[in-house]
Scaffold this active site. Sequence first.
Site, mmCIF file in Angstrom:
data_model
loop_
_atom_site.group_PDB
_atom_site.id
_atom_site.type_symbol
_atom_site.label_atom_id
_atom_site.label_comp_id
_atom_site.label_asym_id
_atom_site.label_seq_id
_atom_site.Cartn_x
_atom_site.Cartn_y
_atom_site.Cartn_z
ATOM 1 N N ARG A 1 0.782 -1.225 0.000
ATOM 2 C CA ARG A 1 0.000 0.000 0.000
ATOM 3 C C ARG A 1 0.821 1.286 0.000
ATOM 4 O O ARG A 1 0.262 2.368 0.001
ATOM 5 C CB ARG A 1 -0.995 -0.052 1.168
ATOM 6 N N HIS B 1 1.233 -17.575 0.303
ATOM 7 C CA HIS B 1 1.052 -16.986 -1.027
ATOM 8 C C HIS B 1 2.145 -17.395 -2.000
ATOM 9 O O HIS B 1 2.367 -16.727 -3.006
ATOM 10 C CB HIS B 1 0.953 -15.458 -0.918
ATOM 11 N N CYS C 1 4.671 -24.909 -13.802
ATOM 12 C CA CYS C 1 3.843 -25.181 -14.982
ATOM 13 C C CYS C 1 2.409 -25.416 -14.514
ATOM 14 O O CYS C 1 2.160 -26.253 -13.653
ATOM 15 C CB CYS C 1 4.363 -26.398 -15.731
ATOM 16 N N SER D 1 -1.102 -5.820 7.382
ATOM 17 C CA SER D 1 -2.291 -4.988 7.554
ATOM 18 C C SER D 1 -3.495 -5.835 7.962
ATOM 19 O O SER D 1 -4.518 -5.302 8.358
ATOM 20 C CB SER D 1 -2.596 -4.257 6.248
HETATM 21 P P1 NAD Z 1 0.299 -4.952 3.446
HETATM 22 O O1 NAD Z 1 1.132 -4.225 2.444
HETATM 23 O O2 NAD Z 1 -1.168 -5.002 3.286
HETATM 24 O O3 NAD Z 1 0.594 -4.400 4.902
HETATM 25 C C1 NAD Z 1 1.888 -4.206 5.378
HETATM 26 C C2 NAD Z 1 1.769 -3.624 6.778
HETATM 27 O O4 NAD Z 1 3.082 -3.515 7.310
HETATM 28 C C3 NAD Z 1 1.161 -2.223 6.791
HETATM 29 O O5 NAD Z 1 0.092 -2.214 7.706
HETATM 30 C C4 NAD Z 1 2.317 -1.313 7.249
HETATM 31 O O6 NAD Z 1 1.876 -0.313 8.123
HETATM 32 C C5 NAD Z 1 3.199 -2.271 7.988
HETATM 33 N N1 NAD Z 1 4.631 -1.972 7.937
HETATM 34 C C6 NAD Z 1 5.368 -1.502 6.890
HETATM 35 N N2 NAD Z 1 6.666 -1.442 7.208
HETATM 36 C C7 NAD Z 1 6.759 -1.878 8.501
HETATM 37 C C8 NAD Z 1 7.847 -2.033 9.409
HETATM 38 N N3 NAD Z 1 9.114 -1.751 9.060
HETATM 39 N N4 NAD Z 1 7.573 -2.522 10.654
HETATM 40 C C9 NAD Z 1 6.295 -2.818 11.029
HETATM 41 N N5 NAD Z 1 5.230 -2.664 10.212
HETATM 42 C C10 NAD Z 1 5.464 -2.213 8.962
HETATM 43 O O7 NAD Z 1 0.951 -6.399 3.520
HETATM 44 P P2 NAD Z 1 0.302 -7.796 3.779
HETATM 45 O O8 NAD Z 1 -0.595 -7.744 4.951
HETATM 46 O O9 NAD Z 1 1.432 -8.739 3.767
HETATM 47 O O10 NAD Z 1 -0.573 -8.057 2.487
HETATM 48 C C11 NAD Z 1 -0.066 -7.735 1.207
HETATM 49 C C12 NAD Z 1 -0.020 -8.886 0.198
HETATM 50 O O11 NAD Z 1 0.941 -8.581 -0.813
HETATM 51 C C13 NAD Z 1 0.422 -10.162 0.820
HETATM 52 O O12 NAD Z 1 -0.492 -11.102 0.435
HETATM 53 C C14 NAD Z 1 1.781 -10.486 0.198
HETATM 54 O O13 NAD Z 1 1.729 -11.770 -0.387
HETATM 55 C C15 NAD Z 1 1.994 -9.510 -0.929
HETATM 56 N N6 NAD Z 1 3.295 -8.776 -0.878
HETATM 57 C C16 NAD Z 1 4.437 -9.434 -0.543
HETATM 58 C C17 NAD Z 1 5.650 -8.743 -0.439
HETATM 59 C C18 NAD Z 1 6.897 -9.506 -0.070
HETATM 60 O O14 NAD Z 1 6.974 -10.704 -0.327
HETATM 61 N N7 NAD Z 1 7.880 -8.857 0.555
HETATM 62 C C19 NAD Z 1 5.682 -7.366 -0.677
HETATM 63 C C20 NAD Z 1 4.473 -6.716 -1.036
HETATM 64 C C21 NAD Z 1 3.285 -7.446 -1.117
HETATM 65 ZN ZN ZN Z 2 4.450 -28.730 -17.933
#
Ligand code: NAD
Ligand code: ZN
Length: 258
Positions: free
Chosen positions: A36, A123, A131, A198
């Site tokens: 976000r 995820h 594949c 989140s």
């Molecule tokens: P989200 O982006 O919805 O929420 C992240 C939360 O972390 C926010 O509420 C934010 O305030 C908090 N945050 C950010 N930096 C922080 C820190 N340093 N310390 C503490 N809190 C912190 O993420 P989500 O809930 O994981 O959902 C997002 C989806 O997107 C997931 O399903 C995930 O699979 C995917 N995603 C993955 C990655 C990755 O693999 N690193 C990155 C982005 C999105």
């Molecule tokens: Zn195949």
Amino acid sequence: MQEEIERLARWIAEAKRVVVFTGAGVSTESGIPDFRSPGGLWSRYDPNDFYFQRFLSSEEARERYWQMHSELYGMLKAARPNPAHYACVELYRMGKLSSVITQNIDNLHQEAGLPADKVIELHGNALKVKCLDCGRLYPREEIQRRIDAGEKAPRCDGCGGILKPATISFGQAMPQEEMRRAEEEARGADLFIVVGSSLVVHPAALMPLYAKEAGSRLVIINLTPTPYDDQADLLIGGKAGEVLSQVIERTKEILRAN
Ligand code: NAD
Ligand code: ZN
């Protein structure tokens, strides 16, 4: 904040089965933007392009997907674990950690040194490609070489099927075995710690509720509020890496003194 750190350290010292539930916020200190935050990778592409049905629908959609994913892969490859990932490894070495349930696809928990069987990936993992027909797995690096050599939407060598990064897209079914294990872990925990999520992405966000329902303590470490804050026994509004490294140091002191 010191008071909260002290309380969590004591709870870890008392606990037998700690489950850590992580989201994108555990990896922002490694340079991977969360979902976000403005200006992040995700805000430069149309989210509708990433629905599973769209990916299946046309060669053109798959080409766009792989273009975005090549950019994402470059970022993931460059990222290194941060103190929050290492804190989970410390919990494991203390014999406290039952598992890490993660929504992340970045492989950073394993890269920090956590055994793969301790990490439940809800995820999927972006460093693998699967594949969709025969299920064969490829290293992401191998597929990137093919893309760099000019392939736009790679196909399976074995069966000609459509290849897709081994992650769960919007509209794609959750991995059943991982969901089953995660729920079992959540219900078996005596201390459940949410870090950097989140808690709005379902069904992953149900895990803290399962833990709470089964009698676990619930701790949420997140920079911004979540829908489950009122269920938590302890809320810590700080940065994951900073908070957890202090918590681990304090836990070690408590355990040494006992
Ligand atoms: P989200 O982006 O919805 O929420 C992240 C939360 O972390 C926010 O509420 C934010 O305030 C908090 N945050 C950010 N930096 C922080 C820190 N340093 N310390 C503490 N809190 C912190 O993420 P989500 O809930 O994981 O959902 C997002 C989806 O997107 C997931 O399903 C995930 O699979 C995917 N995603 C993955 C990655 C990755 O693999 N690193 C990155 C982005 C999105
Ligand atoms: Zn195949």
